[in-house]
Every structure is written in structure tokens, then in C-alpha cells.
Design an enzyme around this catalytic site. Structure first.
Site, PDB file in Angstrom:
ATOM      1  CE  LYS A 273      -4.458   0.762   2.384  1.00  0.00           C
ATOM      2  NZ  LYS A 273      -4.971   0.633   3.804  1.00  0.00           N
TER       3      LYS A 273
HETATM    4  O1  G3P Z   1      -7.673   1.624   5.657  1.00  0.00           O
HETATM    5  C1  G3P Z   1      -8.093   2.790   5.227  1.00  0.00           C
HETATM    6  C2  G3P Z   1      -9.691   3.439   5.548  1.00  0.00           C
HETATM    7  O2  G3P Z   1     -10.381   2.200   5.372  1.00  0.00           O
HETATM    8  C3  G3P Z   1      -9.446   4.105   7.011  1.00  0.00           C
HETATM    9  O3  G3P Z   1     -10.885   4.245   7.102  1.00  0.00           O
HETATM   10  O4  G3P Z   1     -12.274   5.110   9.009  1.00  0.00           O
HETATM   11  O5  G3P Z   1      -9.912   5.530   9.306  1.00  0.00           O
HETATM   12  O6  G3P Z   1     -11.363   6.961   7.512  1.00  0.00           O
HETATM   13  P1  G3P Z   1     -10.886   5.495   8.367  1.00  0.00           P
END
Ligand code: G3P
Length: 214
Positions: free
Chosen positions: A84
Site C-alpha cells: 500500500k
Molecule cells: O484503511 C483505510 C481506511 O479504510 C480508513 O478508514 O475510518 O480511518 O477513515 P477511516
């Protein structure tokens, strides 16, 4: 649309995998930091032993050379590891260089459709638009998914569209309707999605009727 779990928590992964719905796992530095036991490599290889599908592990370096070096290392941990990298110029360079070596990448922190178009052109395996974080800015995050899906289809780009930053079950439904290839979900949202008061009261009613018949 495939379902991935957005977590580094092994118990959550075991539980969701046992439901038979899991096609992969995404992690990020914040999610890894929440897990106290085990080093990064240990956590990723353990996840790979639980789920037979792509497992995203995020680079920490900000420059392309650093991302490529980390990506090469991660790719040796397990054949299912996806490297990633962020949606930056250095990230694009890392994607192109890693792709030339046959290493698959997931371009993360995508907040507009040009970032997604460029990631696909560089050779990304997955693009990760952050639906919830776009919603947080007052803009409809799902419109980003729709734009990217349309652009990729129109121009025959093979990069997979992964809806990330999923906050509630409606995000999963709308991602599927928009044509996303994958939604990566926190375990809480997966559990919430299977919960319905009419399912619970229906089970109660069936059991009560069954007992009354005995
Ligand atoms: O893994 C990346 C993403 O899904 C993070 O989500 O909830 O931290 O905005 P969030």
C-alpha cells in the site's frame, strides 16, 4: 463486490473469515498501531495464514526509493501481500517500479478521480478512495466511487476499485450499487450489517410457536 476486513485484529479476522464472506484484508499504520502484540511482519503473515486473499500492508517511507525498498521486503513475506502506497507523485513512481517487478500495489488515501486515473495508469492493482473521510468534508463520498468506476470502465482500466473508509452498512450497499469491486469494512460495520430487529423478533416468534406446538 468482494468484502475485505479493514483491521489488523486477528480475532475480528478469524470471526469474519468463519462467516465465509472474507476475500481479503486491508491494514494501515493506525490499525497496526492499535494491535499491541507482535511486530508488523508477524501480524501480516498471521493474517495471511487466516485469509486466502490479498492482504494490504502500508509503506511508511515518503520517498519512492524508500517505498520501493519497503514494498520489495513486504512482498517477500507472503505471495498475497499487496503493497500500500499513498496517492502522491512518489507513490505513483513506486507503483510503476514495483509493477515492473511484478509486485502488486494498493494506492491509498485517494480523494479525487484524477488520483485514481493516474494510479491506474501507473499500474496499481487496487485504488482505495476514502468514502467516509470525503463525507466528513461535507461532500458526497459515494460520488467519488461512481466517478472512478465510470472512468475505469470507459477507458478499460483493470485496476480494482476498493471502497475504503466505510462507516456504516449503507456505504456497503451503495458501493456495491456503484460497481465497486471491493468494500473494505471495519468489523463493527460487518456485524451491524447482519443485525436487524425483525430478524431477531422473527427468530423469537418462530421459536415460541415451535415450543407451543410441543
Ligand atoms: O484503511 C483505510 C481506511 O479504510 C480508513 O478508514 O475510518 O480511518 O477513515 P477511516
Amino acid at each position: 463486490m468482494q468484502i475485505y476486513l479493514d483491521t489488523a485484529n486477528l480475532n475480528e479476522i478469524r470471526e469474519a473469515a468463519s462467516w465465509g464472506i472474507l476475500s481479503g484484508v486491508t491494514t494501515n499504520p493506525s490499525l497496526i498501531a492499535k494491535e499491541k502484540g507482535g511486530d508488523f511482519r508477524g501480524i501480516i503473515t498471521e493474517i495471511a495464514s487466516l485469509v486466502d486473499g490479498p492482504i494490504s500492508a502500508e509503506t511508511i517511507a515518503l520517498d519512492a526509493d524508500g517505498m520501493v525498498a519497503e514494498g520489495r521486503e513486504y512482498a517477500q513475506w507472503h505471495p498475497n501481500v499487496i503493497v500500500k502506497v499513498p496517492s502522491t507523485p512518489a507513490g505513483l513512481q513506486a507503483v510503476a517500479r514495483l509493477a515492473a517487478e511484478g509486485i502488486r500495489t494498493n494506492v491509498t488515501l485517494c480523494f479525487n478521480a484524477t488520483q485514481a486515473l493516474f494510479a491506474a495508469r501507473a499500474g496499481a492493482f487496487i485504488i482505495s478512495p476514502f468514502v467516509g473521510r470525503v463525507d466528513d468534508t461535507g461532500i458526497d463520498g459515494m460520488s467519488l466511487i461512481r466517478e472512478i468506476v465510470q472512468i475505469y470502465r470507459l477507458h478499460h482500466l483493470k485496476t480494482l476499485v476498493l471502497s475504503a473508509s466505510i462507516r456504516h452498512p449503507r456505504h456497503i450497499i451503495e458501493s456495491a450499487l456503484a460497481g465497486a469491486d471491493i468494500a473494505t469494512c471495519p468489523f463493527g460495520v460487518i456485524r451491524q450489517s447482519m443485525k436487524h430487529p425483525l430478524t431477531d423478533s422473527g427468530i423469537e416468534r418462530f421459536l415460541a410457536d415451535w415450543k407451543a406446538r410441543q
